[in-house]
Scaffold this active site. Sequence first.
Site, short mmCIF file in Angstrom:
data_model
loop_
_atom_site.label_atom_id
_atom_site.label_comp_id
_atom_site.label_asym_id
_atom_site.label_seq_id
_atom_site.Cartn_x
_atom_site.Cartn_y
_atom_site.Cartn_z
N PRO A 30 2.66 3.73 11.44
CA PRO A 30 1.34 3.40 10.89
C PRO A 30 1.23 1.89 10.64
O PRO A 30 2.13 1.29 10.07
CB PRO A 30 1.30 4.16 9.56
N GLU A 31 0.14 1.31 11.10
CA GLU A 31 -0.12 -0.11 10.89
C GLU A 31 -1.17 -0.27 9.79
O GLU A 31 -1.73 0.72 9.32
CB GLU A 31 -0.61 -0.74 12.20
#
Length: 271
Positions: free
Chosen positions: A2-3
Amino acid sequence: MPELPEVEVTRLSFADRISGALISSVRMGKPLRWPLGCEPQALVGRKVTQVRRRGKYLLIDLDKGLLLLHLGMSGSLSFSVEQSPAKPHDHFDLMTSKGLLRLNDPRRFGAVVFVEDECSAEAAKLLGHLGVEPLNGEFDLERFYKALRQKKAAIKQVLLAGELVVGVGNIYASEALFLAGIRPTVRAFKISRLRAEKLRLAIIDVLARAVKKGGSTLRDFSNAEGQQGYFQLEANVYDRAGEPCRVCGANVKRIQQGQRSTYFCPSCQKP
Ligand SMILES: [Zn+2]
């Protein structure tokens, strides 16, 4: 992994709904990356006041103390009013008067850490080294340009390190450098003020569009199932090696920079 945009969209998916909720119980699954830092029972009765984000951390503010939550490599959060039995990879449940916040994390690089306040040593260890936030107005040209002047490494590496500005992961770094017309191998200190400004605006643009895209994806998640993966923007260069540049038609190139693939247009992006 996840960014920042995914973390921000996750935050938006439950922040309003959990605000004001009282914690009724806490369930811990297998150990996560770091210990909780308090007895789970000590959280019962506390109220969730708001949910903020700093870099890729979610800050769940309680009326006393706060929880720092990181999704690690494979974590996802869900918030639902219905209780359901925990599945094998559900490793943290925060049961509240408004619903169940649940962390699913197969690889367990994620974490939930309780701290008394944001200035505590434990919080500083996790948050203290983070660069400025790109999306809240504190990412200004003067500070960015000055910081770039201090860095000898290639600009792409400097962005990935997250010390100047948080949230610019591999995809977003490649795309922002394309929009700014900067070759990823240019050493940071050689970037002019004008190009630094182009890059700053490109970073904001790319991340803001990803959040917006994720937000529209999210509307389909009416039951707020945790979502994973990237909100794929129409990439200009990322993962397009050998394909024609959408602007000039030259072949997009791929190189290796510090174990990561970097994509760029040799014609549009100047050294
Ligand atoms: Zn091009």
